[in-house]
Write a protein that holds these residues in place. Structure first.
Motif, mmCIF file in Angstrom:
data_model
loop_
_atom_site.group_PDB
_atom_site.id
_atom_site.type_symbol
_atom_site.label_atom_id
_atom_site.label_comp_id
_atom_site.label_asym_id
_atom_site.label_seq_id
_atom_site.Cartn_x
_atom_site.Cartn_y
_atom_site.Cartn_z
ATOM 1 N N GLN A 258 13.789 -14.264 -3.261
ATOM 2 C CA GLN A 258 12.446 -14.223 -2.680
ATOM 3 C C GLN A 258 12.444 -13.389 -1.402
ATOM 4 N N ARG A 259 13.459 -13.620 -0.567
ATOM 5 C CA ARG A 259 13.547 -12.856 0.682
ATOM 6 C C ARG A 259 13.755 -11.372 0.395
ATOM 7 N N LYS A 260 14.607 -11.094 -0.574
ATOM 8 C CA LYS A 260 14.850 -9.700 -0.946
ATOM 9 C C LYS A 260 13.579 -9.056 -1.479
ATOM 10 N N GLN A 261 12.840 -9.834 -2.333
ATOM 11 C CA GLN A 261 11.593 -9.311 -2.895
ATOM 12 C C GLN A 261 10.556 -9.092 -1.795
ATOM 13 N N GLU A 262 10.505 -10.042 -0.845
ATOM 14 C CA GLU A 262 9.558 -9.905 0.259
ATOM 15 C C GLU A 262 9.861 -8.667 1.095
ATOM 16 N N LEU A 263 11.158 -8.459 1.367
ATOM 17 C CA LEU A 263 11.542 -7.279 2.146
ATOM 18 C C LEU A 263 11.246 -5.995 1.373
ATOM 19 N N THR A 264 11.543 -6.040 0.059
ATOM 20 C CA THR A 264 11.280 -4.863 -0.776
ATOM 21 C C THR A 264 9.786 -4.572 -0.854
ATOM 22 N N ARG B 4 5.063 -1.629 0.507
ATOM 23 C CA ARG B 4 3.681 -1.600 0.978
ATOM 24 C C ARG B 4 3.545 -0.682 2.190
ATOM 25 N N LYS B 5 4.513 -0.779 3.082
ATOM 26 C CA LYS B 5 4.476 0.072 4.270
ATOM 27 C C LYS B 5 4.580 1.541 3.881
ATOM 28 N N THR B 6 5.511 1.821 2.954
ATOM 29 C CA THR B 6 5.675 3.203 2.494
ATOM 30 C C THR B 6 4.412 3.689 1.792
ATOM 31 N N LYS B 7 3.857 2.798 0.915
ATOM 32 C CA LYS B 7 2.639 3.163 0.182
ATOM 33 C C LYS B 7 1.480 3.430 1.140
ATOM 34 N N ASP B 8 1.337 2.514 2.144
ATOM 35 C CA ASP B 8 0.240 2.692 3.103
ATOM 36 C C ASP B 8 0.380 4.005 3.866
ATOM 37 N N GLU B 9 1.610 4.305 4.241
ATOM 38 C CA GLU B 9 1.831 5.556 4.964
ATOM 39 C C GLU B 9 1.547 6.760 4.072
ATOM 40 N N VAL B 10 1.983 6.646 2.782
ATOM 41 C CA VAL B 10 1.710 7.747 1.842
ATOM 42 C C VAL B 10 0.209 7.895 1.624
ATOM 43 N N PHE B 11 -0.467 6.715 1.461
ATOM 44 C CA PHE B 11 -1.916 6.761 1.272
ATOM 45 C C PHE B 11 -2.598 7.417 2.473
ATOM 46 N N TRP C 169 -12.059 6.330 -11.220
ATOM 47 C CA TRP C 169 -10.893 7.218 -11.220
ATOM 48 C C TRP C 169 -10.768 7.785 -9.825
ATOM 49 N N ASN C 170 -9.546 7.722 -9.277
ATOM 50 C CA ASN C 170 -9.291 8.322 -7.978
ATOM 51 C C ASN C 170 -7.799 8.558 -7.819
ATOM 52 N N ILE C 171 -7.469 9.261 -6.779
ATOM 53 C CA ILE C 171 -6.063 9.563 -6.515
ATOM 54 C C ILE C 171 -5.269 8.291 -6.268
ATOM 55 N N GLU C 172 -5.933 7.273 -5.687
ATOM 56 C CA GLU C 172 -5.247 6.017 -5.361
ATOM 57 C C GLU C 172 -4.717 5.325 -6.608
ATOM 58 N N SER C 173 -5.478 5.441 -7.717
ATOM 59 C CA SER C 173 -5.028 4.807 -8.955
ATOM 60 C C SER C 173 -3.700 5.387 -9.415
ATOM 61 N N TYR C 174 -3.529 6.686 -9.222
ATOM 62 C CA TYR C 174 -2.258 7.312 -9.583
ATOM 63 C C TYR C 174 -1.151 6.880 -8.636
ATOM 64 N N LEU C 175 -1.481 6.760 -7.358
ATOM 65 C CA LEU C 175 -0.480 6.292 -6.398
ATOM 66 C C LEU C 175 -0.096 4.840 -6.670
ATOM 67 N N ASP C 176 -1.107 4.000 -7.049
ATOM 68 C CA ASP C 176 -0.795 2.604 -7.417
ATOM 69 C C ASP C 176 0.130 2.556 -8.616
ATOM 70 N N SER C 177 -0.162 3.400 -9.603
ATOM 71 C CA SER C 177 0.682 3.456 -10.799
ATOM 72 C C SER C 177 2.089 3.876 -10.433
ATOM 73 N N LEU C 178 2.181 4.880 -9.525
ATOM 74 C CA LEU C 178 3.486 5.332 -9.076
ATOM 75 C C LEU C 178 4.215 4.226 -8.330
ATOM 76 N N SER C 179 3.457 3.460 -7.501
ATOM 77 C CA SER C 179 4.061 2.359 -6.758
ATOM 78 C C SER C 179 4.575 1.268 -7.682
ATOM 79 N N THR D 149 9.285 -1.555 -10.460
ATOM 80 C CA THR D 149 9.980 -2.042 -11.661
ATOM 81 C C THR D 149 11.301 -1.328 -11.875
ATOM 82 N N MET D 150 11.546 -0.256 -11.166
ATOM 83 C CA MET D 150 12.798 0.490 -11.338
ATOM 84 C C MET D 150 13.964 -0.248 -10.711
#
Length: 248
Positions: free
Chosen positions: A112-118, A123-130, A232-242, A247-248
């Motif tokens: 859980q801690r590992k998942q929370e950190l991940t 989220r931080k990376t995604k927000d910055e990318v967004f 449809w928007n660019i965010e949907s593609y970024l969400d899909s990428l996230s 899952t990787m």
């Protein structure tokens, strides 16, 4: 040689008297003493035999008691050993279960801690990318970008599956409510005409369109009715990428 019969008779008489005297005063007492001695010996032998029988009986009784005691002791020792083994197994099982529960709790806490950190990092990376992509697209927004967005969105409408198309048609014809079209930039008259034509082909009545600016949309467009939403928007593609990266 002449036999003296008087002497012979006298000796015979003397011998008979001696035999009587011996029998009277010596042989009978001796026989009586021997008989009494024999009886005493027989009584002692009988008493000894009786004592021997009693001793054998006591010995057999003692041996039987020892055997019974040994059996009882063995049974109690076996029962005690079974109780010890049962209690030991119970304690081992309890310790094993507690250990497994503690290990499982620790592993779950660690995961859980590992998942929370991940998730926090993603989220931080995604927000910055967004933020970067949003600012970049906002700076680069122009008529050409608008045309591309409208073109892609109309293509998405034309490629709806049968199930999606059925839901879209039902939403458009369900109630007499205006169809809200949201975008991050003002749409040109040409773009509005293209959108209304693409949407109107699914309607069985005249539709009212309500255009709104939505600053939170990341270079995209969204259609909203009372019961359905399509975007449809660019965010949907970024969400899909996230999601793919998670899952990787």
């Amino acid at each position: 040689m002449e036999i003296n019969w008087f002497t012979v008779i006298a000796q015979i008489v003397n011998f008979l008297i001696l035999v009587w005297l011996l029998k009277r005063f010596l042989y009978k007492p001796v026989l009586k003493a021997v008989d009494e001695r024999k009886k005493k010996i027989e009584a002692r032998l009988e008493d000894a035999a009786m004592r021997k029988a009693e001793a054998k009986k006591d010995k057999d009784l003692f041996r039987q008691k020892n055997e019974d005691f040994d059996k009882e002791r063995t049974a109690k020792m076996n029962l005690a050993q079974e109780d010890v083994n049962s209690e030991k197994e119970r304690l081992f099982k309890k310790v094993r279960n507690e250990s497994n529960a503690l290990r499982s709790k620790f592993e779950n806490s660690f995961k859980q801690r590992k998942q929370e950190l991940t998730d926090s990092l993603k989220r931080k990376t995604k927000d910055e990318v967004f933020a970067i992509v949003g600012k970049t697209l906002s700076d680069l927004a122009n008529a050409n970008l608008e045309d591309q967005v409208i073109h892609v969105f109309i293509k998405k409408i034309d490629n709806l599956t049968e199930v999606e198309k059925s839901k879209f048609i039902h939403a458009l014809n369900d109630k007499h409510n205006p169809v809200a079209i949201k975008s991050v930039f003002d749409l040109s008259a040409s773009s509005k005409q293209k959108l209304e034509k693409a949407i109107g082909q699914f309607a069985e009545k005249q539709l009212d369109f309500n255009y709104k600016l939505e600053a939170e949309l990341l270079s995209g467009i969204e259609i909203e009715t009372a019961s359905h939403q399509m975007s449809w928007n660019i965010e949907s593609y970024l969400d899909s990428l996230s999601r793919d990266s998670i899952t990787m």
